[in-house]
Write a protein that holds these residues in place. Structure first.
Motif, mmCIF file in Angstrom:
data_model
loop_
_atom_site.group_PDB
_atom_site.id
_atom_site.type_symbol
_atom_site.label_atom_id
_atom_site.label_comp_id
_atom_site.label_asym_id
_atom_site.label_seq_id
_atom_site.Cartn_x
_atom_site.Cartn_y
_atom_site.Cartn_z
ATOM 1 N N GLN A 256 0.829 -1.189 0.000
ATOM 2 C CA GLN A 256 0.000 0.000 0.000
ATOM 3 C C GLN A 256 0.879 1.259 0.000
ATOM 4 O O GLN A 256 1.993 1.260 0.538
ATOM 5 C CB GLN A 256 -0.901 0.014 1.235
ATOM 6 N N LYS A 257 0.351 2.307 -0.612
ATOM 7 C CA LYS A 257 1.064 3.574 -0.641
ATOM 8 C C LYS A 257 1.080 4.199 0.734
ATOM 9 O O LYS A 257 0.151 4.046 1.528
ATOM 10 C CB LYS A 257 0.408 4.534 -1.626
ATOM 11 N N ASN B 63 0.440 6.963 3.238
ATOM 12 C CA ASN B 63 -0.436 8.132 3.250
ATOM 13 C C ASN B 63 0.279 9.362 3.797
ATOM 14 O O ASN B 63 1.072 9.261 4.712
ATOM 15 C CB ASN B 63 -1.674 7.833 4.114
#
Length: 268
Positions: free
Chosen positions: A265-266, A268
């Motif tokens: 996941q990127k 945030n």
């Protein structure tokens, strides 16, 4: 979806302690029972000619049958306790409420826990045959995701597949079509993991497919569906995981949902 996860986690927690108590004492019960039976057999060997009162009691209590059947009962109880422990573990894996943040998990573990929860709908019953689950699992690395939410997507898609197969079984002109759910997984070329969940149900028309992920849209009878499951699932995959959720379906030939999420996941 969040309420469902909390409910499942609560049920698993409440069941876990008494089940562990039963399971932990079964080994002692089995050992004590074996010792008592050995003592009984020793008495029979040392006193081969008991009194009439003991002979009558032995017949009344069916001691010979008891000696044979009691170990089987205890073994059956252990199998049942093992089954309950597996279900509790699957419920806890499914809810994953203690893992609200991103975590690297085994996608297949989440799929298997969801299938176990739905096992009652898959097995043979008087009013419908067994639904076959075909697993074509690829070799996947651990995937970084929000496991509780992803498992809820699996639950929604698999439940919908079962609903579609129920519709297929109720068709008056139904042929000898095999009832099956196929689950495939693989790593894609763009560093993502793909999961396909397909059913051999009645399929969908183009009009239905266009509105599939619209909130409150449902083809189910009143009281059978809210029309929110697929909309929420789409939001979890697309907005929460930066992935894709799509459906390929042909009327009369079944439906296939495709999930694709990044392996990482990127930030945030």
């Amino acid at each position: 979806m969040s309420s469902l996860g909390q409910l499942v986690a609560g049920v698993a927690h409440e069941i876990n302690n008494p089940v562990n108590f039963i399971y932990g004492n079964l080994s002692y019960t089995s050992e004590y029972t074996q010792n008592l039976l050995k003592m009984l057999q020793l008495y029979q060997k040392e006193y081969p000619q008991p009194s009439a009162r003991i002979v009558n009691a032995r017949e009344d209590f069916e001691i010979d049958y008891l000696i044979e059947d009691l170990p089987k009962i205890l073994a059956s109880m252990k199998v049942g306790a093992d089954r309950i422990r597996d279900i509790v573990l699957s419920l806890r894996t499914f809810s994953r409420l203690d893992e609200a943040e991103k975590k690297q998990v085994d996608i297949h573990e989440g799929l298997e826990s969801t299938l176990l929860i739905l096992q009652n709908r898959l097995k043979h019953k008087a009013d419908h045959p067994t639904i076959n689950v075909i697993k074509e699992y690829g070799t996947l690395p651990l995937v970084e995701c929000y496991p509780g939410q992803l498992n809820q997507v699996f639950m929604n898609l698999l439940s919908n597949a079962l609903d579609a197969l129920d519709m297929e079984m109720k068709k008056s002109d139904r042929t000898a079509k095999n009832l099956a759910i196929t689950i495939r997984t693989q790593v894609t070329d763009n560093n993502s993991v793909a999961i396909w969940i397909a059913d051999s149900g009645p399929g969908m028309s183009e009009d239905v497919k266009k509105r599939l992920f619209d909130p409150f849209f449902t083809t189910k009878p009143i009281g059978k569906g809210t029309g929110l499951g697929l909309a929420i699932s789409h939001s979890i995959i697309v907005e929460k995981h930066g992935g894709k959720l799509s459906c390929n379906s042909v009327l009369g030939e079944g439906s296939e949902f495709a999930i694709e999420i990044p392996l990482r996941q990127k930030i945030n």
